[in-house]
Design a protein around this motif. Structure first.
Motif, PDB file in Angstrom:
ATOM      1  N   ALA A  46       0.836  -1.203   0.000  1.00 54.34           N
ATOM      2  CA  ALA A  46       0.000   0.000   0.000  1.00 54.34           C
ATOM      3  C   ALA A  46       0.876   1.261   0.000  1.00 54.34           C
ATOM      4  O   ALA A  46       0.568   2.237  -0.691  1.00 54.34           O
ATOM      5  CB  ALA A  46      -0.927   0.000   1.205  1.00 54.34           C
ATOM      6  N   ARG A  47       1.979   1.221   0.761  1.00 54.57           N
ATOM      7  CA  ARG A  47       2.903   2.351   0.779  1.00 54.57           C
ATOM      8  C   ARG A  47       3.521   2.559  -0.607  1.00 54.57           C
ATOM      9  O   ARG A  47       3.598   3.690  -1.099  1.00 54.57           O
ATOM     10  CB  ARG A  47       4.015   2.115   1.816  1.00 54.57           C
ATOM     11  CG  ARG A  47       4.955   3.317   1.993  1.00 54.57           C
ATOM     12  CD  ARG A  47       6.144   2.994   2.879  1.00 54.57           C
ATOM     13  NE  ARG A  47       6.947   1.887   2.395  1.00 54.57           N
ATOM     14  CZ  ARG A  47       7.848   1.957   1.407  1.00 54.57           C
ATOM     15  NH1 ARG A  47       8.040   3.095   0.773  1.00 54.57           N
ATOM     16  NH2 ARG A  47       8.543   0.903   1.043  1.00 54.57           N
ATOM     17  N   LYS A  48       3.916   1.468  -1.257  1.00 54.64           N
ATOM     18  CA  LYS A  48       4.478   1.568  -2.602  1.00 54.64           C
ATOM     19  C   LYS A  48       3.442   2.114  -3.588  1.00 54.64           C
ATOM     20  O   LYS A  48       3.749   2.972  -4.420  1.00 54.64           O
ATOM     21  CB  LYS A  48       4.978   0.206  -3.082  1.00 54.64           C
ATOM     22  CG  LYS A  48       6.251  -0.252  -2.410  1.00 54.64           C
ATOM     23  CD  LYS A  48       6.678  -1.614  -2.917  1.00 54.64           C
ATOM     24  CE  LYS A  48       7.909  -2.124  -2.196  1.00 54.64           C
ATOM     25  NZ  LYS A  48       8.312  -3.460  -2.637  1.00 54.64           N
ATOM     26  N   LEU A  49       2.228   1.619  -3.482  1.00 52.45           N
ATOM     27  CA  LEU A  49       1.164   2.111  -4.364  1.00 52.45           C
ATOM     28  C   LEU A  49       0.898   3.592  -4.131  1.00 52.45           C
ATOM     29  O   LEU A  49       0.664   4.357  -5.065  1.00 52.45           O
ATOM     30  CB  LEU A  49      -0.117   1.294  -4.165  1.00 52.45           C
ATOM     31  CG  LEU A  49      -0.094  -0.144  -4.706  1.00 52.45           C
ATOM     32  CD1 LEU A  49      -1.365  -0.873  -4.303  1.00 52.45           C
ATOM     33  CD2 LEU A  49       0.073  -0.153  -6.213  1.00 52.45           C
ATOM     34  N   LYS A  50       0.951   3.990  -2.849  1.00 50.54           N
ATOM     35  CA  LYS A  50       0.744   5.399  -2.530  1.00 50.54           C
ATOM     36  C   LYS A  50       1.857   6.249  -3.138  1.00 50.54           C
ATOM     37  O   LYS A  50       1.597   7.310  -3.716  1.00 50.54           O
ATOM     38  CB  LYS A  50       0.696   5.583  -1.003  1.00 50.54           C
ATOM     39  CG  LYS A  50       0.485   7.022  -0.584  1.00 50.54           C
ATOM     40  CD  LYS A  50       0.485   7.159   0.915  1.00 50.54           C
ATOM     41  CE  LYS A  50       0.385   8.619   1.310  1.00 50.54           C
ATOM     42  NZ  LYS A  50       0.522   8.811   2.746  1.00 50.54           N
ATOM     43  N   GLU A  51       3.105   5.781  -3.036  1.00 55.39           N
ATOM     44  CA  GLU A  51       4.227   6.511  -3.625  1.00 55.39           C
ATOM     45  C   GLU A  51       4.080   6.603  -5.145  1.00 55.39           C
ATOM     46  O   GLU A  51       4.318   7.660  -5.733  1.00 55.39           O
ATOM     47  CB  GLU A  51       5.554   5.838  -3.261  1.00 55.39           C
ATOM     48  CG  GLU A  51       5.957   6.019  -1.810  1.00 55.39           C
ATOM     49  CD  GLU A  51       7.219   5.242  -1.456  1.00 55.39           C
ATOM     50  OE1 GLU A  51       7.787   4.560  -2.343  1.00 55.39           O
ATOM     51  OE2 GLU A  51       7.635   5.307  -0.302  1.00 55.39           O
ATOM     52  N   GLU A  52       3.685   5.494  -5.774  1.00 56.09           N
ATOM     53  CA  GLU A  52       3.475   5.512  -7.222  1.00 56.09           C
ATOM     54  C   GLU A  52       2.355   6.479  -7.597  1.00 56.09           C
ATOM     55  O   GLU A  52       2.462   7.220  -8.587  1.00 56.09           O
ATOM     56  CB  GLU A  52       3.147   4.106  -7.738  1.00 56.09           C
ATOM     57  CG  GLU A  52       4.325   3.162  -7.731  1.00 56.09           C
ATOM     58  CD  GLU A  52       3.947   1.754  -8.199  1.00 56.09           C
ATOM     59  OE1 GLU A  52       2.876   1.590  -8.809  1.00 56.09           O
ATOM     60  OE2 GLU A  52       4.732   0.831  -7.938  1.00 56.09           O
ATOM     61  N   ALA A  53       1.286   6.469  -6.809  1.00 54.81           N
ATOM     62  CA  ALA A  53       0.169   7.380  -7.071  1.00 54.81           C
ATOM     63  C   ALA A  53       0.620   8.829  -6.924  1.00 54.81           C
ATOM     64  O   ALA A  53       0.252   9.690  -7.739  1.00 54.81           O
ATOM     65  CB  ALA A  53      -0.995   7.082  -6.131  1.00 54.81           C
ATOM     66  N   GLN A  54       1.444   9.108  -5.909  1.00 52.58           N
ATOM     67  CA  GLN A  54       1.950  10.465  -5.729  1.00 52.58           C
ATOM     68  C   GLN A  54       2.847  10.871  -6.897  1.00 52.58           C
ATOM     69  O   GLN A  54       2.796  12.008  -7.366  1.00 52.58           O
ATOM     70  CB  GLN A  54       2.714  10.575  -4.406  1.00 52.58           C
ATOM     71  CG  GLN A  54       1.810  10.550  -3.187  1.00 52.58           C
ATOM     72  CD  GLN A  54       2.590  10.518  -1.886  1.00 52.58           C
ATOM     73  OE1 GLN A  54       3.758  10.161  -1.863  1.00 52.58           O
ATOM     74  NE2 GLN A  54       1.917  10.869  -0.790  1.00 52.58           N
ATOM     75  N   LYS A  55       3.674   9.912  -7.385  1.00 53.26           N
ATOM     76  CA  LYS A  55       4.514  10.198  -8.544  1.00 53.26           C
ATOM     77  C   LYS A  55       3.652  10.489  -9.775  1.00 53.26           C
ATOM     78  O   LYS A  55       3.936  11.410 -10.539  1.00 53.26           O
ATOM     79  CB  LYS A  55       5.456   9.028  -8.827  1.00 53.26           C
ATOM     80  CG  LYS A  55       6.586   8.907  -7.837  1.00 53.26           C
ATOM     81  CD  LYS A  55       7.461   7.714  -8.156  1.00 53.26           C
ATOM     82  CE  LYS A  55       8.546   7.510  -7.118  1.00 53.26           C
ATOM     83  NZ  LYS A  55       9.351   6.320  -7.392  1.00 53.26           N
TER      84      LYS A  55
END
Length: 160
Positions: A46-55
């Motif tokens: 979820a943290r990785k997905l959040k970072e990707e979404a922010q990118k």
């Protein structure tokens, strides 16, 4: 020593001790550990997905800014081109008006010159005819013809 609650508590402690000795808690602990690991992995994902979404959001915002800047540049260029075309059109129109005015003035001058020449020619013809009539009435014979011809030629040359 005799309370029922005491003996129930002792029996419960002995029961828990037996379960612990034979590994009943190790299965529960393993399942809890596995579930904790799965939750930790899900949180990491979820943290990785959040970072990707922010990118992605940052990338889309950057693209939006670039598109807005490009649109502004296009608008500025279009305005400058429109102003340039308007000034060129105005200059061409003014030039055309000046040329046509000059041509009209030249035609008027030519018409005036032609009218003046026509008037001079008509006056010359009238003067020649009048001179011819006067001389014919006053001079007779060969002398009259000779004087008349020279006078007519002289008047024609002076008037034209």
């Amino acid at each position: 020593m005799g309370s029922d609650t005491f003996w129930v508590a002792v029996a419960f402690v002995i029961f828990i001790g037996i379960l612990a000795k034979y590994g009943a808690f190790s299965g529960i602990t393993a399942k809890l550990d596995a579930r904790g690991e799965r939750i930790r992995q899900e949180l990491e994902e979820a943290r990785k997905l959040k970072e990707e979404a922010q990118k992605l959001v940052a990338e889309y915002k950057r693209r939006q800014r670039e598109a807005e800047a490009e649109a502004e540049a296009i608008i500025t260029t279009a305005k400058a081109e429109a102003e340039r075309l308007a000034s060129e059109s105005k200059a061409k129109l003014e030039d055309m008006i000046a040329r046509r005015t000059k041509m009209a003035e030249q035609k008027i001058a030519q018409a005036e010159a032609q009218a003046l020449a026509d008037v001079k020619a008509a006056a010359a013809d009238a003067a020649v005819k009048a001179s011819e009539a006067l001389l014919a009435a006053q001079v007779i014979g060969d002398t009259a013809d000779r004087v008349l011809s020279s006078a007519v030629a002289e008047v024609k040359s002076k008037l034209n």
